[in-house]
Write a protein that holds these residues in place. Structure first.
Motif, mmCIF file in Angstrom:
data_model
loop_
_atom_site.group_PDB
_atom_site.id
_atom_site.type_symbol
_atom_site.label_atom_id
_atom_site.label_comp_id
_atom_site.label_asym_id
_atom_site.label_seq_id
_atom_site.Cartn_x
_atom_site.Cartn_y
_atom_site.Cartn_z
ATOM 1 N N ASP A 62 0.806 -1.214 0.000
ATOM 2 C CA ASP A 62 0.000 0.000 0.000
ATOM 3 C C ASP A 62 0.848 1.277 0.000
ATOM 4 N N HIS A 63 2.139 1.145 0.229
ATOM 5 C CA HIS A 63 3.029 2.304 0.302
ATOM 6 C C HIS A 63 3.153 2.950 -1.076
ATOM 7 N N GLU A 64 2.874 4.241 -1.185
ATOM 8 C CA GLU A 64 2.920 4.963 -2.457
ATOM 9 C C GLU A 64 2.124 4.202 -3.518
ATOM 10 N N LEU A 65 0.851 4.036 -3.265
ATOM 11 C CA LEU A 65 -0.011 3.139 -4.011
ATOM 12 C C LEU A 65 0.030 3.339 -5.522
ATOM 13 N N ILE A 66 -0.122 4.535 -6.005
ATOM 14 C CA ILE A 66 -0.195 4.762 -7.455
ATOM 15 C C ILE A 66 1.093 4.327 -8.137
ATOM 16 N N ASP A 67 2.245 4.709 -7.590
ATOM 17 C CA ASP A 67 3.521 4.291 -8.177
ATOM 18 C C ASP A 67 3.665 2.783 -8.150
ATOM 19 N N ARG A 68 3.250 2.159 -7.069
ATOM 20 C CA ARG A 68 3.354 0.698 -6.945
ATOM 21 C C ARG A 68 2.464 -0.016 -7.951
ATOM 22 N N LEU A 69 1.250 0.494 -8.167
ATOM 23 C CA LEU A 69 0.362 -0.114 -9.158
ATOM 24 C C LEU A 69 0.995 -0.048 -10.544
ATOM 25 N N HIS A 70 1.504 1.099 -10.893
ATOM 26 C CA HIS A 70 2.143 1.278 -12.194
ATOM 27 C C HIS A 70 3.338 0.344 -12.338
ATOM 28 N N ASP A 71 4.186 0.284 -11.321
ATOM 29 C CA ASP A 71 5.366 -0.593 -11.366
ATOM 30 C C ASP A 71 4.975 -2.061 -11.460
ATOM 31 N N ALA A 72 3.960 -2.457 -10.716
ATOM 32 C CA ALA A 72 3.516 -3.861 -10.735
ATOM 33 C C ALA A 72 3.006 -4.251 -12.114
ATOM 34 N N LEU A 73 2.255 -3.371 -12.741
ATOM 35 C CA LEU A 73 1.742 -3.673 -14.080
ATOM 36 C C LEU A 73 2.852 -3.641 -15.123
ATOM 37 N N LYS A 74 3.772 -2.720 -14.950
ATOM 38 C CA LYS A 74 4.895 -2.615 -15.890
ATOM 39 C C LYS A 74 5.767 -3.869 -15.840
ATOM 40 N N SER A 75 5.993 -4.405 -14.650
ATOM 41 C CA SER A 75 6.844 -5.588 -14.517
ATOM 42 C C SER A 75 6.087 -6.894 -14.765
ATOM 43 N N ASN A 76 4.769 -6.820 -14.942
ATOM 44 C CA ASN A 76 3.937 -7.988 -15.250
ATOM 45 C C ASN A 76 3.046 -7.639 -16.444
ATOM 46 N N PRO A 77 3.631 -7.586 -17.638
ATOM 47 C CA PRO A 77 2.917 -7.041 -18.804
ATOM 48 C C PRO A 77 1.677 -7.800 -19.245
ATOM 49 N N SER A 78 1.484 -9.022 -18.778
ATOM 50 C CA SER A 78 0.276 -9.752 -19.177
ATOM 51 C C SER A 78 -0.889 -9.502 -18.225
#
Length: 114
Positions: A62-78
């Motif tokens: 939950d820390h820095e939620l928006i950045d984490r969501l973007h990073d998670a999707l970027k590193s998991n492109p499917s």
């Protein structure tokens, strides 16, 4: 994710319980696509996953939620979904109906696994 026009976000107890399992080591939820889980979108291949394929959904914090969501999707492109530990599920799609459908499929999987 230029195609995203809808987001469904839940705070379900089952999603939160799922993220607490093996919290120290678990970074991905893995689904083996079956008849029960058909309908989940594979963003990398621009199609729904087929029966027998493996779908992974990143689990972030939950820390820095928006950045984490973007990073998670970027590193998991499917993936079009992100589980946030102790918070809930985010599903991204081009329509609210698709996001809702995928959310329901994933939530059903929590019931089977928690």
């Amino acid at each position: 994710m230029a195609h995203v026009k809808a987001v469904v976000h839940t705070h379900s107890v089952k999603a939160i319980k799922y993220t607490r399992r093996d919290a120290a080591v678990q970074a991905l939820m893995t689904l083996n696509i079956s008849r029960l889980t058909k309908g989940i979108w594979n963003r990398a291949n621009c199609r729904e996953y087929e029966e027998g394929e493996i779908c992974t959904i990143p689990i972030g914090t939950d820390h820095e939620l928006i950045d984490r969501l973007h990073d998670a999707l970027k590193s998991n492109p499917s993936s079009c979904s992100v589980l946030v530990r102790d918070h809930g599920l985010f599903v991204f799609a081009d329509t609210w109906r698709k996001a809702k459908k995928e959310c329901e499929i994933i939530e059903q999987q929590f019931e089977l696994e928690v």
